[in-house]
Scaffold this motif. Structure first.
Motif, mmCIF file in Angstrom:
data_model
loop_
_atom_site.group_PDB
_atom_site.id
_atom_site.type_symbol
_atom_site.label_atom_id
_atom_site.label_comp_id
_atom_site.label_asym_id
_atom_site.label_seq_id
_atom_site.Cartn_x
_atom_site.Cartn_y
_atom_site.Cartn_z
ATOM 1 N N PHE A 1 0.939 -1.208 0.169
ATOM 2 C CA PHE A 1 0.062 0.129 0.066
ATOM 3 C C PHE A 1 0.841 1.084 -0.068
ATOM 4 C CE2 PHE A 1 -2.174 3.070 3.258
ATOM 5 C CZ PHE A 1 -2.547 3.945 2.013
ATOM 6 N N MET A 2 0.614 1.996 -0.994
ATOM 7 C CA MET A 2 1.450 3.195 -1.054
ATOM 8 C C MET A 2 0.551 4.611 -0.498
ATOM 9 S SD MET A 2 2.723 5.897 -3.979
ATOM 10 C CE MET A 2 0.934 7.071 -3.887
ATOM 11 N N ALA A 3 0.858 4.802 0.840
ATOM 12 C CA ALA A 3 0.248 5.811 1.429
ATOM 13 C C ALA A 3 0.775 7.420 1.054
ATOM 14 C CB ALA A 3 0.405 6.056 3.028
ATOM 15 N N ASP A 4 -0.355 7.898 0.528
ATOM 16 C CA ASP A 4 0.140 9.112 -0.232
ATOM 17 C C ASP A 4 -0.093 10.483 0.197
ATOM 18 O OD1 ASP A 4 0.822 10.550 -2.655
ATOM 19 O OD2 ASP A 4 -1.085 10.403 -3.537
ATOM 20 N N PHE A 5 1.148 11.151 0.492
ATOM 21 C CA PHE A 5 0.921 12.664 1.040
ATOM 22 C C PHE A 5 1.055 13.440 -0.194
ATOM 23 C CE2 PHE A 5 2.760 10.679 5.174
ATOM 24 C CZ PHE A 5 2.072 11.290 5.825
ATOM 25 N N GLU A 6 0.955 13.126 -1.269
ATOM 26 C CA GLU A 6 1.215 13.893 -2.660
ATOM 27 C C GLU A 6 -0.275 13.966 -3.452
ATOM 28 O OE1 GLU A 6 3.775 14.693 -6.739
ATOM 29 O OE2 GLU A 6 2.672 12.984 -6.092
ATOM 30 N N ASP A 7 -0.383 13.538 -4.364
ATOM 31 C CA ASP A 7 -1.488 13.672 -5.604
ATOM 32 C C ASP A 7 -2.646 13.442 -4.996
ATOM 33 O OD1 ASP A 7 0.207 15.417 -7.328
ATOM 34 O OD2 ASP A 7 0.140 13.877 -8.856
ATOM 35 N N SER A 8 -2.907 12.284 -4.188
ATOM 36 C CA SER A 8 -4.302 12.170 -3.888
ATOM 37 C C SER A 8 -4.675 12.765 -2.505
ATOM 38 C CB SER A 8 -4.269 10.570 -3.811
ATOM 39 O OG SER A 8 -3.640 9.963 -2.757
ATOM 40 N N ASN A 9 -3.739 13.472 -1.882
ATOM 41 C CA ASN A 9 -3.962 14.150 -0.695
ATOM 42 C C ASN A 9 -4.117 15.709 -0.750
ATOM 43 O OD1 ASN A 9 -3.774 13.737 2.224
ATOM 44 N ND2 ASN A 9 -2.112 15.230 1.912
ATOM 45 N N SER A 10 -5.095 16.295 -0.195
ATOM 46 C CA SER A 10 -4.896 17.808 -0.064
ATOM 47 C C SER A 10 -4.298 18.068 1.303
ATOM 48 C CB SER A 10 -6.279 18.347 0.136
ATOM 49 O OG SER A 10 -6.457 19.621 0.536
ATOM 50 N N PRO A 11 -3.021 18.904 1.022
ATOM 51 C CA PRO A 11 -2.051 19.222 2.077
ATOM 52 C C PRO A 11 -2.411 20.244 3.064
ATOM 53 C CG PRO A 11 -1.286 20.256 -0.133
ATOM 54 C CD PRO A 11 -2.739 19.702 -0.333
ATOM 55 N N THR A 12 -3.729 19.901 3.648
ATOM 56 C CA THR A 12 -3.988 20.843 4.879
ATOM 57 C C THR A 12 -3.249 20.614 5.874
ATOM 58 O OG1 THR A 12 -5.727 19.154 5.816
ATOM 59 C CG2 THR A 12 -6.492 20.981 4.165
ATOM 60 N N TRP A 13 -2.943 21.270 7.030
ATOM 61 C CA TRP A 13 -2.178 20.997 8.240
ATOM 62 C C TRP A 13 -2.352 19.826 8.865
ATOM 63 C CZ3 TRP A 13 2.669 21.618 9.555
ATOM 64 C CH2 TRP A 13 3.079 21.417 10.998
#
Length: 536
Positions: free
Chosen positions: A111-123
């Motif tokens: 499983f690739m947990a994504d902090f990038e393109d599928s994530n809105s980078p709210t705090w």
């Protein structure tokens, strides 16, 4: 919390995240920033120089100064790390707690947990996502969410983490007045807290590395890996990074990227959607690079086929995984016939990948895991296909950059791009970076394709198949109509739709499209904008 000198956190630490943003972890982030940020910014400036040369007509090519790396047959990358020998089906998604549990339980190998393109980078998303991964690594993530119990299975997928690309910044975490690299922030927090724990549990700190455009950007990651392992006293070489080849310039430097990361490399991935976006963006000055509807830009068109063949050949030559791309389809409820047709497309896509020599593939929804797994189980009997050398492949620079794609621009295609761009951007500003649209799980990459396609159709005076010229005047009523539809979606505010519409209409009329919509729109997130000090 007492912060190191020079560090400012502009928003409160979310409840529960105190175990993540500890003084020791913050100190480690500070070291990463002060060591590497100057180089990161220089590499981003180099991207601008490359684009300026492309705009003047200089074509991309394989680098003559690294020909010796490509010609040398003796070097190979590191052997597969524990848990990465067999990656035939990988599932991806954001770091939401329920998503993490469901993805790890999905039956996928990783499983690739994504902090990038599928994530809105709210705090909250960025920091509480780290809490969720911290708990997942330790098998303490079981939760009751919405009155339903979610429990992690004893045997579950191996965890990989995708930090943000080099271009994105963590604007809520400042060091010496400058925002930290979002990628180093995401990597640093996950690595600091979880590397030794992951190794003790039989796997390791594994990453997906996005959006790179030059092998020196891979060298920067490699240097960060070396510093990080030394800093915490972890075994050198414990990190593995799979690089997404999702930019046109990177396609000309696949071997060099592997070479820079070779001790830490676990292969390359065909990041198909971002690759199409980059292909258009980097060749923005070419009228010949105007594409038809997005649905016509398939994996079998010449430039995509060349890219796949070269990636498989390159990875297997250096004894690492050649990962296939994303199937973004999601099940269609209450319409079995339509659902069967969509799943047949998934099967055909996965069959193409496994017969091309890929060692694994991506899916966006748990329901697709058994479908992809069945195809790879039938056609890939061992854990991988490193033995498929593809020595018959001889891909030229011209083939990689060939913009010829058969098809038409249609009125439906224009409207679908407007709808996808508006829906995604409005949801992203609202805090959701993974959005179901027209039975596809869309992320930033597909919204980016929509954005640059609309721009190039206006820029070069394209006409639809019905004879309508695509101009701002033609697009404005479509934006108004689609905005009304998007504003009616639960969880999306009309204000965010207005922001998205204004942004997209400005983009389609710009001389050149901007680099990334995520960078442009980050200022609309809480604490998302920052003024750099002079000289930074």
């Amino acid at each position: 919390m007492s912060l190191p000198a020079g560090v400012t956190i502009t928003l409160p630490i979310p409840s529960g995240a105190e175990k993540i943003l500890t003084p020791e972890a913050v100190q480690f982030l500070t070291v990463l920033h002060r060591t590497f940020d100057k180089r990161r910014l220089q590499l981003l400036e180099n991207r601008k120089k490359v684009q300026a040369e492309l705009d003047k007509g200089k074509p991309l090519n394989f680098l003559p100064e690294t020909a010796n790396i490509r010609a040398e047959a003796s070097w190979a990358c590191a052997p597969p790390a524990p848990g990465l020998e067999d990656r035939r089906v990988e599932i991806t998604g954001p770091t939401d707690r329920k998503m993490v549990i469901n993805a790890l339980n999905s039956g996928a190998k990783t499983f690739m947990a994504d902090f990038e393109d599928s994530n809105s980078p709210t705090w909250d998303n960025m920091v509480l996502g780290q809490v969720n991964l911290y708990d997942a690594v330790r098998n303490q993530i079981d939760s009751v969410i919405g009155g339903k119990e979610y429990k992690l299975k004893p045997k579950h997928a191996v965890l990989l983490v995708r930090p943000r690309g080099w271009h994105l910044e963590e604007t809520r975490f400042l060091v010496d007045g400058a925002p930290m690299s979002g990628g180093l922030f995401d990597f640093g927090l996950y690595f600091f807290h979880n590397a030794k724990e992951a190794i003790a549990r039989g796997f390791g700190p594994y990453f997906y590395l996005p959006k790179m455009e030059h092998h020196l950007e891979a060298r920067l990651w490699n240097d960060a890996f070396n510093l990080a392992t030394s800093y915490i006293g972890a075994p050198q070489g414990c990190i593995r990074g799979t690089v997404l080849i999702e930019t046109l310039p990177a396609a000309f430097q696949m071997e060099e990227i592997l070479y820079e990361l070779r001790e830490h490399s676990s292969g390359l991935n065909c990041g198909r959607w971002d690759y199409i976006f980059s292909f258009i963006k980097r060749q923005r000055a070419l009228r010949s690079a105007v594409f038809p509807d997005r649905t016509d830009v398939t994996m079998t068109v010449p430039f995509m086929s060349a890219y796949v063949s070269l990636l498989v050949q390159t990875c297997h030559k250096r004894k690492v995984a050649a990962m296939g791309g994303m199937s973004a389809q999601i099940p269609i409820k209450n319409d079995p016939k339509a659902n069967d047709a969509v799943m047949d497309k998934v099967r055909a896509d996965k069959l193409r990948e496994v017969t091309a020599g890929h060692d694994g593939t991506w899916v966006a929804h748990p329901a697709l895991v058994p479908i992809a797994m069945a195809i790879f189980d039938e056609h890939m009997k061992g854990p991988n296909q490193y033995f498929v050398r593809r020595e018959e492949v001889s891909v030229t620079a011209k083939q990689i950059a060939d913009p010829k794609v058969p098809g038409q621009v249609t009125d439906v295609g224009v409207r679908e791009n407007v709808s996808a761009a508006l829906s995604y951007c409005a949801a992203w500003i609202s805090g959701n970076g993974c959005v179901p649209i027209n039975n596809l799980m869309e992320d930033a990459a597909t919204a980016e394709i929509a954005r640059v396609q609309l721009w190039q159709w206006v820029k070069y005076g394209s006409k639809t198949s019905s004879g309508k010229q695509i101009t701002p005047a033609y697009l404005k009523p479509i934006f108004a109509e689609e905005s009304a539809k998007v504003a009616s979606i639960k969880g999306i505010s009309a204000d965010h739709v207005r922001i998205s519409s204004d942004y997209m209409l400005a983009q389609v009329q710009a001389q050149w499209p901007s680099e990334f919509l995520t960078s442009d729109l980050q200022g609309h997130l809480a604490g998302g904008s920052v003024v750099r000090k002079a000289g930074l």
